[in-house]
Design a protein around this motif. Structure first.
Motif, PDB file in Angstrom:
ATOM      1  N   GLU A   1      -9.922  -1.613   1.338  1.00 54.42           N
ATOM      2  CA  GLU A   1     -10.532  -1.900   2.673  1.00 54.42           C
ATOM      3  C   GLU A   1     -12.083  -2.300   2.405  1.00 54.42           C
ATOM      4  O   GLU A   1     -12.488  -3.180   3.000  1.00 54.42           O
ATOM      5  CB  GLU A   1     -10.543  -0.730   3.889  1.00 54.42           C
ATOM      6  CG  GLU A   1      -9.218  -0.529   4.317  1.00 54.42           C
ATOM      7  CD  GLU A   1      -9.284   0.985   4.994  1.00 54.42           C
ATOM      8  OE1 GLU A   1     -10.248   1.519   5.128  1.00 54.42           O
ATOM      9  OE2 GLU A   1      -8.066   1.206   5.583  1.00 54.42           O
TER      10      GLU A   1
ATOM     11  N   SER B   1      -7.690   5.377  -2.207  1.00 57.73           N
ATOM     12  CA  SER B   1      -7.322   3.895  -2.664  1.00 57.73           C
ATOM     13  C   SER B   1      -7.457   2.859  -1.690  1.00 57.73           C
ATOM     14  O   SER B   1      -7.919   1.900  -2.067  1.00 57.73           O
ATOM     15  CB  SER B   1      -6.045   4.066  -3.489  1.00 57.73           C
ATOM     16  OG  SER B   1      -5.783   5.046  -4.750  1.00 57.73           O
ATOM     17  N   ARG B   2      -6.714   3.382  -0.528  1.00 59.92           N
ATOM     18  CA  ARG B   2      -6.838   2.550   0.603  1.00 59.92           C
ATOM     19  C   ARG B   2      -8.181   2.199   1.122  1.00 59.92           C
ATOM     20  O   ARG B   2      -8.608   1.116   1.501  1.00 59.92           O
ATOM     21  CB  ARG B   2      -6.070   3.088   1.511  1.00 59.92           C
ATOM     22  CG  ARG B   2      -4.431   3.105   1.702  1.00 59.92           C
ATOM     23  CD  ARG B   2      -3.708   3.341   2.634  1.00 59.92           C
ATOM     24  NE  ARG B   2      -2.354   3.516   2.498  1.00 59.92           N
ATOM     25  CZ  ARG B   2      -1.485   2.829   3.412  1.00 59.92           C
ATOM     26  NH1 ARG B   2      -1.744   2.241   4.504  1.00 59.92           N
ATOM     27  NH2 ARG B   2      -0.243   2.857   3.206  1.00 59.92           N
ATOM     28  N   LYS B   3      -9.002   3.127   0.859  1.00 63.34           N
ATOM     29  CA  LYS B   3     -10.464   3.037   1.299  1.00 63.34           C
ATOM     30  C   LYS B   3     -11.151   1.997   0.393  1.00 63.34           C
ATOM     31  O   LYS B   3     -12.042   1.005   0.909  1.00 63.34           O
ATOM     32  CB  LYS B   3     -11.323   4.346   1.162  1.00 63.34           C
ATOM     33  CG  LYS B   3     -10.997   5.229   2.496  1.00 63.34           C
ATOM     34  CD  LYS B   3     -11.686   6.550   2.382  1.00 63.34           C
ATOM     35  CE  LYS B   3     -11.352   7.477   3.737  1.00 63.34           C
ATOM     36  NZ  LYS B   3     -12.293   8.608   3.437  1.00 63.34           N
TER      37      LYS B   3
ATOM     38  N   ARG C   1       0.770  -1.195   0.006  1.00 63.26           N
ATOM     39  CA  ARG C   1      -0.093   0.054   0.118  1.00 63.26           C
ATOM     40  C   ARG C   1       0.738   1.278  -0.027  1.00 63.26           C
ATOM     41  O   ARG C   1       0.217   2.235  -0.230  1.00 63.26           O
ATOM     42  CB  ARG C   1      -0.841  -0.048   1.149  1.00 63.26           C
ATOM     43  CG  ARG C   1      -2.187  -1.139   1.129  1.00 63.26           C
ATOM     44  CD  ARG C   1      -2.686  -1.367   2.308  1.00 63.26           C
ATOM     45  NE  ARG C   1      -1.732  -1.702   3.616  1.00 63.26           N
ATOM     46  CZ  ARG C   1      -2.280  -1.719   4.709  1.00 63.26           C
ATOM     47  NH1 ARG C   1      -3.853  -1.849   5.088  1.00 63.26           N
ATOM     48  NH2 ARG C   1      -1.594  -2.091   5.728  1.00 63.26           N
TER      49      ARG C   1
ATOM     50  N   SER D   1      -4.500  -3.600  -6.842  1.00 61.03           N
ATOM     51  CA  SER D   1      -3.484  -2.624  -6.700  1.00 61.03           C
ATOM     52  C   SER D   1      -2.907  -2.349  -7.892  1.00 61.03           C
ATOM     53  O   SER D   1      -1.740  -2.372  -8.091  1.00 61.03           O
ATOM     54  CB  SER D   1      -2.382  -3.560  -5.612  1.00 61.03           C
ATOM     55  OG  SER D   1      -2.248  -5.112  -6.367  1.00 61.03           O
TER      56      SER D   1
ATOM     57  N   ASP E   1       0.317   4.510  -2.478  1.00 59.10           N
ATOM     58  CA  ASP E   1       0.444   5.948  -1.937  1.00 59.10           C
ATOM     59  C   ASP E   1       1.308   6.879  -2.749  1.00 59.10           C
ATOM     60  O   ASP E   1       0.977   7.784  -3.200  1.00 59.10           O
ATOM     61  CB  ASP E   1       0.983   5.879  -0.426  1.00 59.10           C
ATOM     62  CG  ASP E   1      -0.102   5.247   0.536  1.00 59.10           C
ATOM     63  OD1 ASP E   1      -1.158   5.071   0.200  1.00 59.10           O
ATOM     64  OD2 ASP E   1       0.458   4.954   1.591  1.00 59.10           O
TER      65      ASP E   1
END
Length: 345
Positions: free
Chosen positions: A334, A329-331, A145, A226, A149
């Motif tokens: 998740e 992107s992380r959301k 991740r 990803s 970022d």
């Protein structure tokens, strides 16, 4: 940590020849090999006899042979034969859906019955005479991740890549982030600026002047699990920027397939597909070398960042406006993981 009911790039097609390839994907040790008629297969890298890595064996007549005691493994994870032994009662090991496409081998580490080859993203540049592609692979000792970022916030170019693609105008130009379902797009458009060294060289390669102002763009597109594809380019100022006719610009797509290895390591497949001078193999090699150096600068930063984060796991990090692409992107990641876990319960 990562979605599993999805396709990841496991390796490039040429990494698998007559020998099996062992690679860890999402904390799972997998061995890839070419079975009958060259079709790629993937099973657990674990011999059911004594637990030896099957990747230390060899392939004979399309069968994977353990290098410890000669056990022969089938593509379905069932033992076919073993010298002097009856194998009917041998436990099966896990097999994985795999597809060879666009010069890569893709693996589905999750539930087999949900693997749909149609979900592999389309690569318009592959086998297209209008495009040229060159790339490589880096092993990075950092949470995957962190790479997302990095790629969704190109502000760092001004500092990490100051001698190649960085320039102050990146810092001075705000970026915009939008979320469209599971796709996150961060874009930055710069007008009437000097071209940085990398793009000066690209302009010269196409026979365009490199000493005049340009319009520059960066459009980063994240899609789960990803993948980050970045549209980049410059056009002579005054011709429409991103929408300028081809004769006034040079542009490419930066290809980033980020495959988690463990919680703190990844396989990073990088490359650039360009739509100018596609037949110039020397230029492809030159760009690949330059891009490789640029990405190697990121690796040192990310690995040192990971060491800091591992040493101080409870330290809170700031979230600024330039971080929006990575945060969103992380959301998405998740949300995808939560959906998988919800479906499993």
């Amino acid at each position: 940590m990562f979605p599993t009911n999805t396709w990841y790039v496991a390796c490039t097609a040429d990494e698998i020849d007559e020998k099996p390839l062992g690679r860890t994907i999402c904390n799972q040790a997998i061995v890839f090999y070419r079975a009958h008629e060259g079709k790629v297969a993937a099973v657990e890298d674990f011999c059911p006899h004594r637990g030896a890595p099957l990747s230390l064996g060899y392939v004979c007549e399309g069968k994977l042979v353990c290098g410890y005691h000669g056990l022969e493994m089938g593509c379905d994870g069932k033992t076919i034969a073993m010298p002097g032994q009856r194998v009917g009662g041998f436990p099966a090991i896990r097999s994985f859906p795999v597809e060879e496409r666009y010069g890569f081998v893709w693996v589905w580490p999750g539930e087999k019955d949900k693997a749909d080859p149609a979900l592999i993203p389309h690569m318009e540049w592959h086998d297209n005479p209008e495009w040229a592609y060159g790339g490589g692979l880096y092993h990075v000792k950092a949470d995957y991740r962190l790479m997302i970022d990095n790629l969704m916030d190109l502000t760092h170019e001004t500092y990490v890549h100051a001698t190649s693609i960085g320039q102050p105008e990146i810092d001075e130009t705000p970026c915009k982030t939008t979320v469209n379902g599971d796709e996150v797009v961060t874009s930055r458009f710069m007008s009437d600026i000097p071209a940085p060294p990398f793009w000066k060289a690209a302009l010269r390669a196409k026979g365009l002047a490199d000493d005049v102002p340009v319009d520059r763009w960066q459009i980063c597109r994240f899609t789960p699990p990803s993948h980050v594809i970045i549209e980049v380019g410059v056009a002579h100022a005054g011709h429409g920027g991103y929408d300028a006719p081809a004769e006034h610009k040079v542009y490419s797509k930066v290809i980033d397939f980020i495959t988690p290895e463990t919680n703190t390591s990844m396989h990073y497949f990088w490359g650039m597909a360009r739509k100018f001078n596609p037949g110039d193999k020397a230029l492809t090699a030159q760009i690949r070398e330059g891009q490789g150096k640029i990405f190697s600068e990121d690796l040192d930063m990310l690995e040192r960042q990971q060491r800091n984060l591992s040493a101080f796991p409870d330290r809170a990090l700031l979230k600024l406006n330039i971080d929006t692409g990575g945060v969103q992107s992380r959301k998405v990641i998740e949300r995808v993981i939560a959906a998988e876990q919800g479906a499993a319960t």
